[in-house]
Design an enzyme around this catalytic site. Structure first.
Site, PDB file in Angstrom:
ATOM      1  CD  GLU A  75      41.496  40.822  42.090  1.00 29.31           C
ATOM      2  OE1 GLU A  75      40.958  40.166  41.164  1.00 29.31           O
ATOM      3  OE2 GLU A  75      41.281  40.704  43.259  1.00 29.31           O
ATOM      4  CG  ASP A  95      38.207  39.262  39.596  1.00 30.54           C
ATOM      5  OD1 ASP A  95      39.389  38.775  39.366  1.00 30.54           O
ATOM      6  OD2 ASP A  95      37.501  39.089  40.781  1.00 30.54           O
ATOM      7  CB  ILE A  97      42.247  34.677  38.426  1.00 26.46           C
ATOM      8  CG1 ILE A  97      43.203  34.705  37.145  1.00 26.46           C
ATOM      9  CG2 ILE A  97      41.992  33.277  39.084  1.00 26.46           C
ATOM     10  CD1 ILE A  97      44.379  33.691  37.654  1.00 26.46           C
ATOM     11  CG  ASP A  98      35.990  35.871  41.702  1.00 22.89           C
ATOM     12  OD1 ASP A  98      36.324  36.773  42.672  1.00 22.89           O
ATOM     13  OD2 ASP A  98      34.860  35.443  41.599  1.00 22.89           O
ATOM     14  CB  THR A 100      43.322  34.486  43.102  1.00 24.11           C
ATOM     15  OG1 THR A 100      43.036  35.336  42.332  1.00 24.11           O
ATOM     16  CG2 THR A 100      44.952  34.377  43.378  1.00 24.11           C
ATOM     17  CG  ASP A 225      34.884  40.285  43.414  1.00 22.20           C
ATOM     18  OD1 ASP A 225      35.916  39.694  42.589  1.00 22.20           O
ATOM     19  OD2 ASP A 225      35.496  40.867  44.495  1.00 22.20           O
TER      20      ASP A 225
END
Ligand code: IPD
Length: 284
Positions: A75, A95, A97-98, A100, A225
């Protein structure tokens, strides 16, 4: 498909992914206790912190050390201008940190997501829920699991008995918000039991995989995602399709996922499209 290339069995790649996802989760758990340096990306609602960058660097450098010939889509690397498109090469889709925005607010729905594709086909996925330390995994043909327990999607076909999840996406202009609300309104008018927005596309998709939710749809999410979650849902018996009803296009930034194809098809028919630029737009 049994190997990522001639040397590494997929099983070993997946074990490495699980280990690095857990390590990344520990970094996130520690970082959430401290002040964050927050910046914005595509819109004022599209947040990034120094921890997103740190975790992506941790994951990619760990994997690149072990698998130097593999490709990486991350990402934050993509936000920094790296090309985002799939080739036939073994490719990690990450990803860091999905959720954030959740992380920034210490709202406990934050995940690390690592998908892996070979010849453009998703072959395994690992999603680690950093706050409750839940690990979702699936490998093609081997089922989907949550902390080692097999996952099974809901068998619900009737929208009037469904709990449906969605996410808002980063665009907040009046036209987008009107379509977003209109889509929710249609499903509520069809008497869906409820609509939920939890702030993490990957964890919402994991709820479909576990049968806690009957369906999920979104415009505006990214390939990082969807990648890991799509294989987890499919291996749990569910359907993941494009919002047109056709096959999932990982770069199209739109998805409908459901326990049953009937539910997915119904939702597809209700949705008005929100237009987002494709993830692989730079490739054209
Ligand atoms: C976002 C979150 C959000 C969803 C966005 C995603 P990020 O991921 O999952 O809930 O609406 O579409 O991109 O930016 O937190 O990794």
């Amino acid at each position: 498909m049994t190997s990522a290339d001639n040397a590494q069995p997929l099983e070993e790649c997946m074990e490495v992914a699980v280990r690095v996802a857990r390590r990344a989760g520990q970094v996130i758990q520690e970082a959430v206790k401290h002040d964050k340096c927050v910046s914005t990306k595509s819109t004022a609602a599209d947040l990034v912190t120094e921890t997103d960058h740190q975790v992506e660097e941790l994951i990619i450098s760990t994997l690149r050390d072990k698998y130097p010939s593999h490709r990486f889509i991350g990402e934050e690397s993509s936000a920094a201008g790296e090309k985002c498109f799939l080739t036939d090469s073994p490719t990690w889709i990450i990803d860091p940190i999905d959720g954030t925005c959740n992380f920034v607010h210490s709202f406990p729905m934050v995940a690390v997501s690592i998908g892996f594709a070979v010849k453009k086909e998703l072959v395994f996925g690992v999603i680690y829920h950093c706050f409750d330390e839940t690990l979702y995994t699936a490998r093609k043909g081997h089922g989907a699991f949550c902390n080692g327990l097999r996952l099974q999607v809901s068998k619900e076909k009737d929208v009037s008995k469904a709990l449906i999840l969605t996410e808002i996406g980063a665009k907040r202009d009046p036209e987008t918000l009107k379509i977003f609300s209109g889509n929710i309104e249609k499903l509520l008018k069809a008497h869906a039991h409820g609509i939920r927005v939890i702030g993490s596309s990957t964890l919402a998709l994991c709820q479909v995989a576990s049968g806690a939710a009957d369906a999920y749809y979104q415009f505006g999410l990214h390939c990082w995602d969807i990648a890991a979650a799509a294989i987890i849902i499919r291996e749990a018996g569910g359907s993941v399709v494009d919002t047109s009803g056709g096959p999932l296009d990982l770069m199209s930034r739109r998805v409908v996922a459901a326990g049953t194809m009937e539910m997915a098809t119904y939702i597809v028919q209700q949705l008005q499209e929100i237009d987002y630029e494709r993830d692989d737009h730079q490739a054209h």
